[in-house]
Design an enzyme around this catalytic site. Sequence first.
Site, mmCIF file in Angstrom:
data_model
loop_
_atom_site.group_PDB
_atom_site.id
_atom_site.type_symbol
_atom_site.label_atom_id
_atom_site.label_comp_id
_atom_site.label_asym_id
_atom_site.label_seq_id
_atom_site.Cartn_x
_atom_site.Cartn_y
_atom_site.Cartn_z
ATOM 1 N N SER A 167 0.812 -1.210 0.000
ATOM 2 C CA SER A 167 0.000 0.000 0.000
ATOM 3 C C SER A 167 0.848 1.263 0.000
ATOM 4 O O SER A 167 1.692 1.407 -0.867
ATOM 5 C CB SER A 167 -0.943 -0.065 1.211
ATOM 6 N N HIS A 179 -7.612 -5.787 -0.178
ATOM 7 C CA HIS A 179 -6.383 -5.026 0.056
ATOM 8 C C HIS A 179 -5.681 -5.592 1.296
ATOM 9 O O HIS A 179 -6.161 -5.396 2.423
ATOM 10 C CB HIS A 179 -6.812 -3.576 0.294
HETATM 11 C C1 GCU Z 1 -5.289 4.872 1.836
HETATM 12 C C2 GCU Z 1 -4.702 5.637 0.676
HETATM 13 C C3 GCU Z 1 -3.917 4.745 -0.263
HETATM 14 C C4 GCU Z 1 -2.904 3.927 0.513
HETATM 15 C C5 GCU Z 1 -3.581 3.220 1.654
HETATM 16 C C6 GCU Z 1 -2.628 2.490 2.599
HETATM 17 O O1 GCU Z 1 -6.290 4.019 1.378
HETATM 18 O O2 GCU Z 1 -5.755 6.283 0.023
HETATM 19 O O3 GCU Z 1 -3.253 5.503 -1.249
HETATM 20 O O4 GCU Z 1 -2.232 3.049 -0.331
HETATM 21 O O5 GCU Z 1 -4.266 4.139 2.461
HETATM 22 O O6 GCU Z 1 -1.460 2.786 2.660
HETATM 23 O O7 GCU Z 1 -3.105 1.652 3.340
#
Ligand code: GCU
Length: 425
Positions: A267, A408
């Site tokens: 992420s 995710h």
């Molecule tokens: C949020 C953000 C993302 C990121 C994510 C994370 O959802 O919008 O861009 O990748 O956090 O790091 O968990």
Amino acid sequence: MRSLIPLIAISLLFSLLPLAAEEIAGPNYDESKVPAYTLPDPLVFEDGKPVKSAEDWSKRRAELLNLFAEHVYGKTPVGRPDDMWFEPRKKVDDFLGGKATMEEIRIHFSAGDKGPFVDLLLVKPAKKKEGGFPTFVSPNFPGNQGINASPEITITQSWVRETKDAVKEGMVVDHHATEKSRGVQTSRWALEKIVDQGVAVATFYYGDLDPDFDDGFENGIHALYGKPAENEWGAIGAWAWGCSRVLDYLETDGSIDLKRVAVMGHSRLGKTALWAGAQDERFAMVVSNDSGCGGAALSRRRFGERVARINTSFPHWFVKNFRKYNENEAALPVDQHELIALIAPRLVYVASAVEDEWADPKGEFLSALHAGPVYELLGKKGVGVAEMPGLNTPVGETVRYHIRSGKHDVTDYDWDQYLKAILSL
Ligand code: GCU
């Protein structure tokens, strides 16, 4: 009654604020609404001349690195601080039921022990390996204690985020991690699987480098270098720089296979891994796990999270300039396939999850695909398919990609693929 009016006005204002932000960058999940776009060509110099050879590419590579620094992540100080030093703090020989050893090393960025530091947790297979251990350098979200429930791991003293759940469960009190946070993300760290394959893990709490909130860069590593100028590194730049400093330590360790060190992140830390790997060619492999916008996903697709949204929610992650492209992605002089191309000819693994539409799985795949011509110029193959593969069907050799079922996250399935990849080096 009269005294209620200001209250009503204030609550009205607050109810409107998130809406306004939503309007700036509301997510699109409809493929038919992806605009027509033309990607910048990694094999064409800024002055329009073609990149024809590996020698040309090394010049184009420098040009692209500068463009990413200037327009996306900010300029990063080069190399290690002169006074950096390493303080071994703990060693446990009997870790993970005897399968592994663990060491804790504090990496100090200035002389003495009052300056900023990173606490490195190094988990190695117990059995020595000729040639050294292939190793994943990978920052973590909760603090080192969160990656495994072992009571041996020191709990981070750094500022940590107060998520609703973490506070409710008593894992974070007053922005500090507690005993209860031990092992909170065990499922994302397949430690036993990794050491069983003879591979090591070097992890650290990303907030040691820069606490993940918009604080004007007064703490963490930015404090040591002075408040960044407008064109200098944001938080992603700082976290990426930290990955390189961990590699500096690994170079002194003696039991690491320095030809097989990967940088891996999930992420926002996947964005970090890509930027670290793009800049630091000592990383032989780079893994982007569900990195999305500002990571592997193409900005020009405007699918899921967009540039305007990420710059609004996380103003401290990128360089200020990046905001110029809010709702104006087509004007960006780069797109994220060129970030992947900067990793060439080294192994890059881009991974998506099918339920993670916010991160735009197709945009992540397309980045991997469109980095292909640079890999080919350097004598390697691109991702090897023209269309996105089916679920749970990894493709590619040097440029690898999969989309797995589920949300995710980082799962054992993901680690299985990354292990195969690192062991193929
Ligand atoms: C949020 C953000 C993302 C990121 C994510 C994370 O959802 O919008 O861009 O990748 O956090 O790091 O968990």
